[in-house]
Every structure is written in structure tokens, then in C-alpha cells.
Design a protein around this motif. Structure first.
Motif, PDB file in Angstrom:
ATOM      1  N   ILE A  12       0.848  -1.207   0.000  1.00  0.00           N
ATOM      2  CA  ILE A  12       0.000   0.000   0.000  1.00  0.00           C
ATOM      3  C   ILE A  12       0.874   1.244   0.000  1.00  0.00           C
ATOM      4  CG2 ILE A  12      -1.621   1.362   1.388  1.00  0.00           C
ATOM      5  CD1 ILE A  12      -2.778  -1.312   2.397  1.00  0.00           C
ATOM      6  N   ALA A  13       1.888   1.254   0.855  1.00  0.00           N
ATOM      7  CA  ALA A  13       2.761   2.419   0.948  1.00  0.00           C
ATOM      8  C   ALA A  13       3.554   2.629  -0.338  1.00  0.00           C
ATOM      9  CB  ALA A  13       3.710   2.256   2.135  1.00  0.00           C
ATOM     10  N   LEU A  47      -0.648   2.875  11.397  1.00  0.00           N
ATOM     11  CA  LEU A  47       0.269   2.952  10.257  1.00  0.00           C
ATOM     12  C   LEU A  47      -0.258   3.865   9.159  1.00  0.00           C
ATOM     13  CD1 LEU A  47       1.138  -0.852   9.990  1.00  0.00           C
ATOM     14  CD2 LEU A  47       2.475   0.938  11.122  1.00  0.00           C
ATOM     15  N   LEU A  48      -1.565   3.867   8.968  1.00  0.00           N
ATOM     16  CA  LEU A  48      -2.189   4.636   7.894  1.00  0.00           C
ATOM     17  C   LEU A  48      -3.271   5.530   8.494  1.00  0.00           C
ATOM     18  CD1 LEU A  48      -2.678   1.684   5.366  1.00  0.00           C
ATOM     19  CD2 LEU A  48      -0.862   3.404   5.285  1.00  0.00           C
ATOM     20  N   THR A  63       8.306   5.211   9.457  1.00  0.00           N
ATOM     21  CA  THR A  63       9.472   4.524  10.024  1.00  0.00           C
ATOM     22  C   THR A  63       9.424   3.024   9.732  1.00  0.00           C
ATOM     23  OG1 THR A  63       9.658   6.160  11.791  1.00  0.00           O
ATOM     24  CG2 THR A  63      10.735   4.034  12.148  1.00  0.00           C
ATOM     25  N   ILE A  64       8.229   2.447   9.951  1.00  0.00           N
ATOM     26  CA  ILE A  64       8.089   1.009   9.718  1.00  0.00           C
ATOM     27  C   ILE A  64       8.200   0.693   8.230  1.00  0.00           C
ATOM     28  CG2 ILE A  64       6.452  -0.921   9.847  1.00  0.00           C
ATOM     29  CD1 ILE A  64       5.580   0.171  12.557  1.00  0.00           C
ATOM     30  N   ARG A  70      13.917  -2.334   3.880  1.00  0.00           N
ATOM     31  CA  ARG A  70      15.188  -3.040   4.063  1.00  0.00           C
ATOM     32  C   ARG A  70      14.952  -4.535   4.251  1.00  0.00           C
ATOM     33  NH1 ARG A  70      16.189   1.625   7.285  1.00  0.00           N
ATOM     34  NH2 ARG A  70      15.862   0.471   9.231  1.00  0.00           N
ATOM     35  N   LEU A  71      13.907  -4.871   5.016  1.00  0.00           N
ATOM     36  CA  LEU A  71      13.609  -6.278   5.265  1.00  0.00           C
ATOM     37  C   LEU A  71      13.309  -7.029   3.978  1.00  0.00           C
ATOM     38  CD1 LEU A  71      12.864  -8.684   7.131  1.00  0.00           C
ATOM     39  CD2 LEU A  71      10.548  -7.735   7.238  1.00  0.00           C
ATOM     40  N   PHE A  72      12.462  -6.455   3.137  1.00  0.00           N
ATOM     41  CA  PHE A  72      12.077  -7.159   1.910  1.00  0.00           C
ATOM     42  C   PHE A  72      13.192  -7.119   0.863  1.00  0.00           C
ATOM     43  CE2 PHE A  72       7.672  -6.124   3.519  1.00  0.00           C
ATOM     44  CZ  PHE A  72       7.423  -7.416   3.946  1.00  0.00           C
TER      45      PHE A  72
END
Length: 303
Positions: A12-13, A47-48, A63-64, A70-72
Motif C-alpha cells: 500500500i505504501a 500505520l495509515l 518509520t516502519i 530493508r527487510l524485503f
């Protein structure tokens, strides 16, 4: 943490809307919204938030999102690593090689292999025949490149002959047997300069004496390296029994001479050795294939 929900939030982001994420993932908008709500409840942060007819990230969401990016990215790197590792384009190969192939064959083979497979790390252990096979059976190396005889195959090791090379008796040009035809008994009366015990060629020489019921030759000098042994013979002392691959150029230049022992014609086998019943990893398989290809191109295979 619900990684599926995190991935939906990340999409979504990235796309900028629930509609865009739903279209990209082929998931209904209500299902995506419900999953993200559950993620928010699990994390304890929003978050949204609504922004006119659309949505925007909260401060915590931004931030998340950065951390999820980075995680993905690492996830994609892991997936790519597994693909390339399975294809043999990255990884490592550890091999043991006896002195003959290590000094006279492997440098060229390795250079050509690295030109095609730059990301594969190679570790080479140069040792004598006995230790090379021991390292293979003990699992310390992936394969062994062996200069010797195929009779060394055991219940643990399988060998593939790559090509054969003649074994020659050589002396210095000043030696009284230089370029002569002699009997094996005459040849064995000479002092020899040889490699250490465990050397395949040394064992071949001793086996030759046993076959013809002759006493073993006197090993007057012993070296741990091929180069040192050959240089001592060139300097004018003793004889050597050695693969033609090593001394062919010296014989052509006249710094060494052959001694022709009429009843003896032996060959040195250059072979790749693997643990029996074990398929080599993809990277090692590529290396073996490149060796086969090079030998075929050079027409070194013996029928």
C-alpha cells in the motif's frame, strides 16, 4: 509479527493506495484493509490515516515502511542467492590437487573458470596423492584433481579419467645415459632424485621394480616439490621418473634428456575424484564441466 500483513502494508505504501495494492496483489480492498488493521492492532501503532479521498502514512508508518523496505530487500537477496547458488553461479569450491595438476594444469583451468564464474570462491590445497584422497574421503574438500593411477579408486571414491600422459626417465645432458636405450635393470642402477613418500610417481617406480623382480632404486635425494627435484637433475646429478607434461619443454630445450627404457611404457592418469555416490554441488559441477571442455578443445583425451 504477521509478515503477510506487513507485506500488504508495504505494498500500500509503495503504490500509494489500497486500490493500487489490491490490483497489484489481486486481493480485494476490504481484505487488504482488514489485514492491515490486524497488523496495527498487533503492533500497537497506527500505520495509515485518511488523507482526503486517499490515505497517507503516519509518522510510525513511515518509520516502519523504511524498515520493511530493508527487510524485503534482504528477502529478495536471499531468494536471489538461493537461485544463483542452485545454478552454481555463486558459492565456493574447495579442492585438493596433487603437485602435477596443481602446478601445470590448474592455474590455466582456474583462470578460465573465474572469467566465467567470478563470484565463486576457490580454495586449493596442494599436496601429495595420499593426502589428496584422504582430504576428499574426510569431506574436507569437494573434489580432488589427481595425477596418478586409477587403481586408487576405493569404495569411497570414484574417478573420472581426464587424459593420460607418458612417464619418462630423464637425466641431464651430461649424464652417461642421456638419449640412450637401456634395460630397466641398467636404469635402476642409477641414483634417483624423487618426491617424498606418498607421491604417486614414486610409488609407480617402486611398483615397476617389484613387477620386474628388481631391487628398488636408491633414492639419493628427496624433495617435497616437483620443481626442486627437476632442478637437481638438471644440475647434473641422478635421474628422475616423471610425467612428460612436466619436463617436455625442458627436453625440447635440451636442458634435460630422456633415457629410453625399452621394456617400459607407462602412463600417468590425470583424473578428477569425487566421493562415490555423491553428486557434486552446482558450482563444483560447473568447474568439472569447464575442465572437460578445455581438455576436449585441446584434444588431450586419450582413446
Amino acid at each position: 509479527m504477521n509478515l503477510h500483513g506487513l507485506r500488504l502494508f508495504y505494498t500500500i505504501a509503495t503504490t500509494g493506495s489500497v486500490t493500487g495494492a489490491a490490483a497489484l496483489l489481486t486481493i480485494s480492498q476490504p481484505a487488504i484493509t482488514a489485514q492491515v488493521k490486524r497488523l496495527e492492532q498487533e503492533l500497537g501503532v497506527q500505520l495509515l490515516q485518511p488523507a482526503g479521498r486517499g490515505i497517507r502514512l503516519t509518522s510510525a508508518g513511515e518509520t516502519i515502511y523504511e524498515m520493511a523496505t530493508r527487510l524485503f530487500a534482504v528477502e529478495r537477496q536471499i531468494e536471489q542467492f538461493c537461485i544463483e547458488s542452485g545454478q552454481g553461479t555463486i558459492g565456493s569450491i574447495s579442492l585438493a590437487a596433487t603437485y602435477l595438476p596443481a602446478h601445470f594444469l590448474l592455474p590455466g583451468w582456474l583462470a578460465r573458470f573465474k572469467q566465467q564464474f567470478e563470484q565463486i570462491e576457490l580454495t586449493i590445497h596442494t599436496t601429495n596423492s595420499s593426502d589428496a584422497l584422504r582430504m576428499l574421503t574426510d569431506g574436507q574438500v569437494d573434489l580432488a584433481i589427481y595425477g596418478g593411477v586409477t587403481e586408487r579408486e576405493t569404495e569411497w571414491i570414484q574417478t573420472e579419467e581426464l587424459f593420460r600422459d607418458e612417464l619418462w626417465f630423464v637425466v641431464s645432458p651430461e649424464h652417461h645415459l642421456a638419449n640412450r636405450h637401456v634395460s630397466l635393470a641398467e636404469m635402476m642402477a642409477e641414483p634417483f632424485i624423487m618426491r617424498e613418500q606418498g607421491s604417486s610417481t614414486r610409488e609407480r617406480l617402486l611398483s615397476l621394480c617389484r613387477t620386474h623382480n628388481l631391487p628398488a632404486p636408491r633414492i639419493a635425494l628427496q624433495f617435497n616439490g616437483l620443481y626442486e627435484a627437476i632442478q637437481a637433475v638438471i644440475a647434473g646429478y641422478g635421474a628422475n621418473f616423471v610425467s612428460a607434461l612436466i619436463v617436455r619443454d625442458e627436453v625440447k630445450r635440451g636442458t634435460l634428456c630422456r633415457v629410453y627404457v625399452d621394456e617400459v611404457q607407462l602412463y600417468n592418469t590425470i583424473a578428477v575424484c569425487l566421493r562415490k555416490g555423491e553428486t557434486p554441488r552446482a558450482a563444483a559441477g560447473h568447474f568439472i564441466d569447464r575442465i572437460r571442455h578445455h581438455i576436449k578443445q585441446k584434444d588431450l583425451l586419450t582413446n
